[in-house]
Motif scaffolding. Structure first.
Motif, PDB file in Angstrom:
ATOM      1  N   LEU A 136       0.867  -1.186   0.000  1.00 13.28           N
ATOM      2  CA  LEU A 136       0.000   0.000   0.000  1.00 13.28           C
ATOM      3  C   LEU A 136       0.904   1.236   0.000  1.00 13.28           C
ATOM      4  CD1 LEU A 136      -3.013   0.752   0.180  1.00 13.28           C
ATOM      5  CD2 LEU A 136      -2.700   0.909   2.670  1.00 13.28           C
ATOM      6  N   PRO A 137       0.847   2.059  -1.067  1.00 14.32           N
ATOM      7  CA  PRO A 137       1.791   3.190  -1.139  1.00 14.32           C
ATOM      8  C   PRO A 137       1.328   4.372  -0.286  1.00 14.32           C
ATOM      9  CG  PRO A 137       0.456   3.112  -3.131  1.00 14.32           C
ATOM     10  CD  PRO A 137      -0.025   1.987  -2.267  1.00 14.32           C
ATOM     11  N   LEU A 138       2.174   4.773   0.636  1.00 15.35           N
ATOM     12  CA  LEU A 138       1.869   5.921   1.499  1.00 15.35           C
ATOM     13  C   LEU A 138       2.922   7.003   1.301  1.00 15.35           C
ATOM     14  CD1 LEU A 138       1.080   4.054   4.856  1.00 15.35           C
ATOM     15  CD2 LEU A 138      -0.543   4.813   3.112  1.00 15.35           C
ATOM     16  N   ASN A 139       2.500   8.248   1.484  1.00 14.16           N
ATOM     17  CA  ASN A 139       3.462   9.352   1.381  1.00 14.16           C
ATOM     18  C   ASN A 139       3.455  10.164   2.668  1.00 14.16           C
ATOM     19  OD1 ASN A 139       4.312   8.859  -1.305  1.00 14.16           O
ATOM     20  ND2 ASN A 139       2.356   9.699  -2.017  1.00 14.16           N
ATOM     21  N   THR A 140       4.582  10.797   2.950  1.00 14.43           N
ATOM     22  CA  THR A 140       4.653  11.688   4.104  1.00 14.43           C
ATOM     23  C   THR A 140       4.377  13.110   3.616  1.00 14.43           C
ATOM     24  OG1 THR A 140       6.991  12.073   3.813  1.00 14.43           O
ATOM     25  CG2 THR A 140       6.357  10.220   5.208  1.00 14.43           C
ATOM     26  N   ARG A 141       4.551  14.069   4.516  1.00 12.89           N
ATOM     27  CA  ARG A 141       4.273  15.458   4.133  1.00 12.89           C
ATOM     28  C   ARG A 141       5.433  16.091   3.370  1.00 12.89           C
ATOM     29  NH1 ARG A 141       0.981  17.566   9.503  1.00 12.89           N
ATOM     30  NH2 ARG A 141      -0.521  15.847   9.453  1.00 12.89           N
ATOM     31  N   VAL A 142       6.450  15.278   3.068  1.00 15.18           N
ATOM     32  CA  VAL A 142       7.613  15.790   2.313  1.00 15.18           C
ATOM     33  C   VAL A 142       7.332  15.669   0.823  1.00 15.18           C
ATOM     34  CG1 VAL A 142      10.027  15.367   1.787  1.00 15.18           C
ATOM     35  CG2 VAL A 142       9.212  15.123   4.121  1.00 15.18           C
ATOM     36  N   ASP A 143       7.719  16.719   0.050  1.00 15.21           N
ATOM     37  CA  ASP A 143       7.457  16.707  -1.390  1.00 15.21           C
ATOM     38  C   ASP A 143       8.654  16.208  -2.191  1.00 15.21           C
ATOM     39  OD1 ASP A 143       5.124  18.012  -0.727  1.00 15.21           O
ATOM     40  OD2 ASP A 143       6.120  19.977  -0.832  1.00 15.21           O
ATOM     41  N   ASP A 144       9.841  16.596  -1.774  1.00 18.00           N
ATOM     42  CA  ASP A 144      11.002  16.217  -2.591  1.00 18.00           C
ATOM     43  C   ASP A 144      12.165  15.792  -1.690  1.00 18.00           C
ATOM     44  OD1 ASP A 144      12.386  18.525  -1.661  1.00 18.00           O
ATOM     45  OD2 ASP A 144      11.228  19.722  -3.079  1.00 18.00           O
ATOM     46  N   HIS A 145      13.184  15.271  -2.330  1.00 12.74           N
ATOM     47  CA  HIS A 145      14.283  14.683  -1.588  1.00 12.74           C
ATOM     48  C   HIS A 145      15.034  15.708  -0.751  1.00 12.74           C
ATOM     49  CE1 HIS A 145      18.302  12.672  -1.171  1.00 12.74           C
ATOM     50  NE2 HIS A 145      17.487  11.718  -0.765  1.00 12.74           N
ATOM     51  N   ALA A 146      15.196  16.927  -1.300  1.00 18.90           N
ATOM     52  CA  ALA A 146      15.939  17.956  -0.569  1.00 18.90           C
ATOM     53  C   ALA A 146      15.222  18.299   0.725  1.00 18.90           C
ATOM     54  CB  ALA A 146      16.107  19.200  -1.437  1.00 18.90           C
ATOM     55  N   SER A 147      13.905  18.500   0.672  1.00 18.73           N
ATOM     56  CA  SER A 147      13.223  18.851   1.919  1.00 18.73           C
ATOM     57  C   SER A 147      13.114  17.629   2.832  1.00 18.73           C
ATOM     58  CB  SER A 147      11.857  19.477   1.647  1.00 18.73           C
ATOM     59  OG  SER A 147      11.111  18.664   0.799  1.00 18.73           O
ATOM     60  N   TYR A 148      13.193  16.424   2.255  1.00 16.75           N
ATOM     61  CA  TYR A 148      13.239  15.240   3.112  1.00 16.75           C
ATOM     62  C   TYR A 148      14.475  15.275   4.011  1.00 16.75           C
ATOM     63  CZ  TYR A 148      14.057  10.476   4.615  1.00 16.75           C
ATOM     64  OH  TYR A 148      14.321   9.376   5.390  1.00 16.75           O
ATOM     65  N   LEU A 149      15.616  15.659   3.414  1.00 17.55           N
ATOM     66  CA  LEU A 149      16.850  15.702   4.196  1.00 17.55           C
ATOM     67  C   LEU A 149      16.827  16.838   5.209  1.00 17.55           C
ATOM     68  CD1 LEU A 149      19.541  14.996   1.444  1.00 17.55           C
ATOM     69  CD2 LEU A 149      18.582  13.405   3.111  1.00 17.55           C
ATOM     70  N   MET A 150      16.208  17.975   4.823  1.00 18.94           N
ATOM     71  CA  MET A 150      16.260  19.160   5.680  1.00 18.94           C
ATOM     72  C   MET A 150      15.155  19.173   6.743  1.00 18.94           C
ATOM     73  SD  MET A 150      18.863  20.705   4.560  1.00 18.94           S
ATOM     74  CE  MET A 150      18.790  22.331   5.265  1.00 18.94           C
ATOM     75  N   ARG A 151      14.044  18.472   6.501  1.00 18.83           N
ATOM     76  CA  ARG A 151      12.898  18.576   7.415  1.00 18.83           C
ATOM     77  C   ARG A 151      12.500  17.209   7.965  1.00 18.83           C
ATOM     78  NH1 ARG A 151       9.640  23.135   7.095  1.00 18.83           N
ATOM     79  NH2 ARG A 151       8.637  22.147   8.860  1.00 18.83           N
ATOM     80  N   PRO A 152      13.232  16.691   8.950  1.00 19.00           N
ATOM     81  CA  PRO A 152      12.857  15.399   9.543  1.00 19.00           C
ATOM     82  C   PRO A 152      11.440  15.420  10.119  1.00 19.00           C
ATOM     83  CG  PRO A 152      15.005  16.114  10.318  1.00 19.00           C
ATOM     84  CD  PRO A 152      14.426  17.266   9.565  1.00 19.00           C
ATOM     85  N   ASP A 153      11.001  16.582  10.594  1.00 17.43           N
ATOM     86  CA  ASP A 153       9.668  16.636  11.214  1.00 17.43           C
ATOM     87  C   ASP A 153       8.566  16.293  10.214  1.00 17.43           C
ATOM     88  OD1 ASP A 153      10.412  18.905   9.849  1.00 17.43           O
ATOM     89  OD2 ASP A 153       9.142  20.251  11.025  1.00 17.43           O
ATOM     90  N   LEU A 154       8.723  16.753   8.961  1.00 18.42           N
ATOM     91  CA  LEU A 154       7.692  16.460   7.953  1.00 18.42           C
ATOM     92  C   LEU A 154       7.714  14.987   7.554  1.00 18.42           C
ATOM     93  CD1 LEU A 154       7.927  19.603   5.644  1.00 18.42           C
ATOM     94  CD2 LEU A 154       6.425  19.182   7.590  1.00 18.42           C
ATOM     95  N   GLY A 155       8.882  14.365   7.623  1.00 14.03           N
ATOM     96  CA  GLY A 155       8.995  12.955   7.264  1.00 14.03           C
ATOM     97  C   GLY A 155       8.389  12.027   8.309  1.00 14.03           C
ATOM     98  N   ARG A 156       7.976  12.591   9.464  1.00 15.57           N
ATOM     99  CA  ARG A 156       7.419  11.765  10.534  1.00 15.57           C
ATOM    100  C   ARG A 156       5.890  11.744  10.511  1.00 15.57           C
ATOM    101  NH1 ARG A 156      11.605  14.504  14.710  1.00 15.57           N
ATOM    102  NH2 ARG A 156      13.353  13.106  14.283  1.00 15.57           N
TER     103      ARG A 156
END
Lengths: 218, 301
Positions: B102-122
Motif C-alpha cells: 500500500l503506497p503511502l506518502n509523508t508530508r515531504v514533497d522532494d528529496h531535498a526537503s526530506y533531508l532538511m525537514r525530519p519533522d515532515l517525514g514523521r
C-alpha cells in the motif's frame, strides 16, 4: 637599509634644583653663577653633543660637562649609562627645564646616527648644524651662529670621508679628531657656508657607504 | 623634520636606496631537512593490524611516511561514494504497487526537503492517511511498514525479503499481521501515526539506515508497542545492519517476531522491555562476529 636613521635612546634625564657647591665645582660649574643642574645619559654621544648645544640656544644654560664613555654604548657600565653623560648648569631650575626640553626635542627629532651599510654594522653621523650655539662655539673656536658639518664615522671611514668632504666642498677644518675617540670613532668639525657644509656632509656619507661596499681596494 | 634628516633622505633617494618598506626581519635559520622525506615503503604496527581484524573501523591501515597509502585513500573515497549514492537514491515510481504494498506518502514533497525537514517525514500526508483508513486492516497484532529512509537502495534491495520472512515468522508465531505498506520519504517516527490509525498493538518500520562507509545497503527495523503520536526513542527497540555482510533478512525477521511477541506478552517496549527473557541470540551483550570490509578497489602491486 642604507642611511636609515638610527634613533637615539634617552636613557635617563635628571634635575638637581639646588646642587651642592662641591658637585657644581667638580662638574665644571661656577657656584657663584649656577645653582641648578640638568643631567642626561643617552646611547649616542655625538647626537647628545649636538643636543646639548641646542639647549644653549634655547635657554640660558651652560654645558659644563659632556664626556663620552669608553668603547661606546655597547660596553656601558649599566643599563642607564649609555655612551655619554651631559650636564647643563643654570641659575635656576626653570632654565634647566627649558634647556632639557630643547635637548630632548633635538634628540627625538633631529640629531641621530644613520646606517652606513646594509647590515647595520657601520654607523655614521653626517650632521649639519646650521647655526651653532654657545657650547659648540666654545669647543670649536668658531664664532657663534656659524654653520658646521659635524662628521663622525668609524676610523677608516672617517679618515677617507673627511678627506672626500674637504675636497668636495668649500669648507675649512675647525677641528679634527683622529681615531680613536673614547668610543673608537673618528670625527671632524668643518665650517663654511650652510650649503657648503651640507655638500661636505653628503660627500662624507657617500664616501662611507662606498668604503662599506668595497672595503679592500687592493 | 630636521634639516640634516632631510639632507640625508635626499642623499638616500639620490643613491637609489629609497625603499619605503622596512627590511624584512631575518628568517630564523632552519635545520636542513632529512634527505629522505618521502619514504616509499608502507609501515604499520603488527598490533594494530591484528586489532583491525576485529573491526571495520579504519585502524591498522598503516602509513607511508606521513601519508596514507594510496589504496587506503582510494578505498575510503570509494566507500564514501557508496554512502553518498545511497543517500541520494529514490524509490522507483510504481515499485510499491508492483510489490503489492500500500503506497503511502509523508508530508515531504522532494528529496531535498526530506533531508532538511525530519519533522515532515514523521507525519502522513492527509491523502495517505485517508487511504490507510479506508484500505488497511485494523486491530492487528503487528503492522509491518517498509520505508525508504536514508537509503532507498537498501529498501529496494532487501526490503521485500525481510517483509516476506516477517510474514512467515508472524504466521508461525500466531500473530495477526496488518496490510503491508510502504512509505516514501519516511522517518522512523512515522510508525507511530500509521500504527495509531490501524490500531496495531505493535508497529514495525523497516527502513534504509543512515549509510556508513561502504554500507549503503543496510536496513534497520524499529518496533514500538501501542504506537501513538508522541512516542519517543526510549519506547522503541531496534535491530540494525540487516544487509549482506551483517544480519540476514531471515534472521532479522525471526528476531523481530521474537521482539514483537515479547512486547505483546510484557505489554511494554523500549528500555523497559526485559530482553533477558528472550533467546540468547537477542541478547545485545553477546559479541557478534566482526564485519569484514569489502574491498572496492584494486591496486596492482
Amino acid at each position: 637599509m642604507i642611511l636609515e636613521p638610527i634613533r637615539p635612546t634617552i636613557l635617563s634625564v635628571q634635575r638637581i634644583p639646588h646642587a651642592h657647591a662641591s658637585v657644581l665645582q667638580s662638574y665644571g660649574a661656577d657656584p657663584s653663577v649656577h645653582s641648578s643642574l640638568g643631567l642626561v645619559t643617552c646611547d649616542q654621544d655625538d647626537s647628545t653633543y649636538v643636543a646639548l648645544d641646542e639647549a644653549t640656544k634655547q635657554s640660558p644654560v651652560d654645558v659644563v660637562f659632556a664626556r663620552s664613555f669608553y668603547a661606546g654604548a655597547e660596553n656601558a657600565s649599566g643599563r642607564l649609562s649609555g655612551e655619554i653623560l651631559g650636564v647643563i648648569a643654570a641659575a635656576g631650575p626653570t632654565e634647566i627645564d627649558a634647556g632639557l626640553r630643547a635637548l630632548i626635542g633635538c634628540l627625538e627629532h633631529d640629531a641621530c646616527f644613520y646606517n652606513g651599510d646594509e647590515r647595520g654594522e657601520i654607523a655614521i653621523f653626517p650632521h649639519v648644524v646650521s647655526s651653532i650655539g654657545h657650547y659648540l662655539s666654545k669647543e670649536s673656536g668658531l664664532p657663534l651662529e656659524s654653520s658646521m658639518a659635524y662628521l663622525v664615522a668609524p676610523p677608516m671611514e672617517a679618515t677617507i670621508g673627511v678627506d672626500r668632504a674637504l675636497k668636495a666642498a668649500n669648507v675649512q677644518v675647525a677641528k679634527l679628531f683622529p681615531p680613536p675617540t673614547e668610543t673608537n670613532y673618528g670625527a671632524a668639525w668643518l665650517s663654511g657656508e650652510l650649503s657648503e657644509c651640507e655638500a661636505a656632509a653628503s660627500a662624507f656619507a657617500e664616501a662611507v657607504i662606498e668604503i662599506g661596499r668595497n672595503p679592500r681596494q687592493i | 623634520m630636521s634639516a640634516t634628516r632631510e639632507l640625508i633622505a635626499r642623499l638616500r633617494r639620490q643613491l637609489g636606496e629609497d625603499d619605503p618598506l622596512p627590511p624584512a626581519a631575518a628568517a630564523e635559520r632552519l635545520a636542513t631537512p632529512p634527505k629522505r622525506v618521502f619514504p616509499k615503503a608502507r609501515s604499520a604496527s603488527e598490533y594494530m593490524q591484528q586489532a583491525a581484524e576485529h573491526t571495520t573501523a579504519l585502524v591498522g591501515i598503516g602509513q607511508v611516511g606521513t601519508r596514507y597509502a594510496t589504496d587506503v585513500v582510494l578505498q575510503f573515497q570509494a566507500e564514501l561514494a557508496v554512502a553518498h549514492h545511497a543517500v541520494a537514491s529514490l524509490l522507483p515510481d510504481g515499485w510499491r504497487e508492483a510489490h503489492g504494498l500500500l503506497p503511502l506518502n509523508t508530508r515531504v514533497d522532494d528529496h531535498a526537503s526530506y533531508l532538511m525537514r525530519p519533522d515532515l517525514g514523521r507525519r502522513l500526508h492527509p491523502l495517505s492517511r485517508q487511504l490507510l483508513e479506508s484500505e488497511a486492516r485494523k486491530d492487528v497484532d503487528v503492522q509491518p511498514i517498509l520505508a525508504d529512509g536514508l537509503s532507498a537502495l537498501a529498501c529496494v534491495g532487501s526490503g521485500p525479503r525481510v517483509l516476506e520472512a516477517l510474514t512467515r515468522e508472524c504466521a508461525g508465531a500466531g500473530l495477526s499481521l496488518g496490510t503491508p505498506v510502504c512509505a516514501r520519504f519516511a522517518r522512523v517516527w512515522l510508525e507511530d501515526e500509521i500504527g495509531e490509525v490501524v490500531r496495531a498493538k505493535v508497529a514495525i518500520i523497516i527502513l534504509g539506515e543512515r549509510p556508513g562507509l561502504g554500507t549503503g545497503d543496510g536496513l534497520s527495523a524499529y518496533l514500538v508497542h501501542k504506537p501513538t503520536l508522541g512516542k519517543t526513542d526510549g519506547d522503541r527497540n531496534m535491530i540494525s545492519n540487516i544487509h549482506a555482510r551483517g544480519l540476514s533478512p531471515e534472521d532479522a525477521a525471526a528476531r523481530l517476531t521474537q521482539l514483537a511477541a515479547a512486547m505483546l506478552e510484557q505489554g511494554l517496549s523500549g528500555v523497559e522491555l526485559d530482553l533477558a527473557k528472550l533467546g540468547k541470540d537477542l541478547d545485545s551483550r553477546v559479541i557478534r562476529k566482526p564485519d569484514k570490509r569489502q574491498a572496492l578497489i584494486e591496486v596492482s602491486k
